[in-house]
Design an enzyme around this catalytic site. Structure first.
Site, short mmCIF file in Angstrom:
data_model
loop_
_atom_site.label_atom_id
_atom_site.label_comp_id
_atom_site.label_asym_id
_atom_site.label_seq_id
_atom_site.Cartn_x
_atom_site.Cartn_y
_atom_site.Cartn_z
N HIS A 292 5.33 -33.16 44.39
CA HIS A 292 5.00 -32.69 45.73
C HIS A 292 6.25 -32.59 46.59
O HIS A 292 7.09 -33.49 46.60
CB HIS A 292 3.90 -33.51 46.41
N ASP A 304 10.34 -40.06 46.22
CA ASP A 304 8.96 -39.64 46.54
C ASP A 304 8.97 -38.40 47.41
O ASP A 304 9.02 -38.54 48.63
CB ASP A 304 8.21 -40.79 47.21
N GLU A 338 1.09 -33.63 49.98
CA GLU A 338 0.42 -34.73 49.27
C GLU A 338 0.26 -35.94 50.18
O GLU A 338 -0.74 -36.64 50.13
CB GLU A 338 1.24 -35.12 48.03
N GLU A 339 1.30 -36.18 51.00
CA GLU A 339 1.34 -37.47 51.72
C GLU A 339 0.26 -37.63 52.77
O GLU A 339 -0.25 -38.72 52.98
CB GLU A 339 2.72 -37.66 52.37
N ASP A 366 5.15 -38.17 40.02
CA ASP A 366 5.12 -38.64 41.41
C ASP A 366 5.16 -40.16 41.47
O ASP A 366 4.45 -40.79 42.23
CB ASP A 366 3.86 -38.10 42.12
N HIS A 436 8.60 -44.54 50.93
CA HIS A 436 8.19 -44.28 52.32
C HIS A 436 9.08 -44.98 53.35
O HIS A 436 8.63 -45.29 54.45
CB HIS A 436 6.73 -44.73 52.56
#
Ligand SMILES: [Zn+2]
Length: 468
Positions: A292, A304, A338-339, A366, A436
């Site tokens: 993603h 990520d 995606e997030e 991912d 993140h």
């Protein structure tokens, strides 16, 4: 590269000629085919390790900055990956337009313990959780009440009313599988604000979803319930979470002030990006390799999921660089959003169903760009058992197993339609150290490990293309 690819093509032509020779009995055919695949996988790995491009492309992608859905950097990433695929000579490079949620962090996010008898006034390292509303302009001020679970929170009755609810159940570091450990704690982030609001809480403060003790808050998606009150929610660094819990023990009453200026803007236009190597025999049967393209707005989304995107492009490039002509179409897809929405994955699957496009399988990377360890397959047990027999062919990449398990969030909508979904599983111990947060940057990615993951995806996609 030229010499190696020529060799590889020769080996394949000879092997395939032998494979189809009716003078060979069935047993010989199996052995010959196996030998050619083993040569092939070694060649792909060699090409990846000697001339891999995944890391170089990831450097360029991360230079754009973080790529939260709706941001200018996400738009730039759409254009950059489109250009990458064009320049690499992929077929049918195109964008699939979607509308995405558009949440922005805002310039102010701060929190502090106020007038503690032992520590005085002390700042806390926090960041807004993705999707949170802002606090009132003056911030929220309230006593902190700590809980480890929603059950504990509900059992408090009226005690949580008017308080800042501090969710402090750590990610369980005793679990070997860090994704399982994350899964055991992440409901605090996703639903903490909902549960806190239900008992009259005025804000949610959530311990960062990492086993690492550091001073970096980790953001991530959170939600609200329609019709229920909305309260602001922030992540607090693990070191400050530890400090806050000690302070609560010492002082009994701890007051925190928190201010966030994040907001949700109207949905913004964006796109999935895709390009492919057209199948030589069954061009209408598609195998997706994907990641993603969006990331959170902390760090630069290197692991990520910039890593997964660049591995997907690299997997297709490796097959081309080795002169392979897969029977089926192998398509690299950069899913958007995606997030905080999964709009890209949903739209891709919706269009596939509407146009009756046959997908043989979908694969996603991912879980970070670390050394590959295995694949998990979401499909019926016959397919899982069939694919799992290829583990020895993937061994040169470091893959040790292929077993039943999830494929990936973006390909979940395809998997709901019955498409076998396959997830690359890399070494997982460090992923949530960076996930993140400001720490998810290119310097945390190891070039060799990233390229090996791309090679594993290329080999898996090719095997599916030829063997299904
Ligand atoms: Zn991700």
């Amino acid at each position: 590269m030229q010499a190696r690819c020529f060799q590889l093509k020769t080996v394949l032509i000879i092997s395939l000629a032998l494979f189809f020779s009716d003078k060979l009995d069935a047993q010989d055919q199996v052995i010959t085919a196996k030998t050619s695949y083993q040569d092939l996988t070694k060649q792909i790995v060699n090409t990846a390790l000697h001339e891999g491009k995944a890391y170089e492309m990831l450097v360029d992608l991360t230079k754009l900055g973080p790529r939260l859905s709706g941001s200018p950097q996400a738009a730039a990433a759409v254009e950059l990956t489109r250009q990458m695929m064009e320049q690499l000579g992929f077929d049918n490079v195109r964008l699939q337009p979607i509308m995405v949620p558009h949440w922005v962090r805002g310039p102010i996010e701060e929190a502090a313990v106020i007038n503690s008898p032992t520590m005085g006034t002390m700042p806390l390292t926090v960041c807004a959780l993705g999707g949170s509303i802002a606090t009132p302009e003056m911030g929220v001020v309230g006593e902190v009440i700590e809980v480890k679970s929603f059950e504990e929170l509900r059992s408090l009755g009226k005690k949580a009313e008017g308080k800042i609810v501090f969710f402090n159940r750590p990610v369980d570091s005793t679990k070997m599988n860090t994704f399982e450990a994350y899964g055991g704690a992440v409901n605090q982030r996703g639903n903490g604000a909902i549960e806190a609001a239900k008992v009259g809480g005025i804000a949610a403060l959530v311990r960062s979803m990492t086993t690492r003790l550091d001073d970096v808050p980790h953001t991530g998606g959170m939600g609200y319930e329609d019709g229920a009150p909305k309260i602001p929610a922030a992540a607090i660094s693990t070191l400050d979470a530890e400090m806050l819990t000690r302070l609560i023990v010492q002082n009994k009453k701890v007051v925190v002030r928190m201010k966030l200026t994040c907001q949700t803007l109207p949905d913004a236009p964006s796109a999935n990006v895709m390009g492919e190597i057209t199948g030589s025999e069954k061009p209408d049967e598609i195998i997706v390799v994907s990641g993603h393209l969006d990331s959170w707005d902390k760090g630069t989304g290197a692991h990520d999921d910039g890593a997964g995107c660049m591995q997907a492009i690299e997997a297709v490039r490796l097959l081309k660089a080795c002169g392979l002509k897969p029977k089926r179409t192998i398509r690299a897809v950069m899913f958007m959003n995606e997030e905080n929405g999964l709009r890209g994955g949903e739209e891709y699957a919706r269009e596939a169903a509407e146009k009756k496009i046959k997908h043989t399988a979908a694969m996603e990377s991912d879980r970070g760009g670390f050394a590959p360890r295995g694949f998990t397959v979401q499909a019926d047990s016959m397919i899982v058992s069939r694919i799992s027999k290829w583990a020895h062919l993937l061994a040169p990449t470091g893959v040790e197993y292929i077993k039943s398990g999830g494929g990936g969030a973006d390909i979940w909508p395809l998997s709901r339609q019955g498409v076998p979904a396959i997830g690359l599983v890399p070494e997982s111990h460090r992923y949530f150290d960076y996930h993140h947060s400001d720490n998810d940057t290119i310097d945390k990615v190891n070039e060799r490990e990233l390229e090996l993951g791309a090679a594993a995806m290329a080999i898996m996609a090719y095997l599916i293309s030829e063997e299904f």
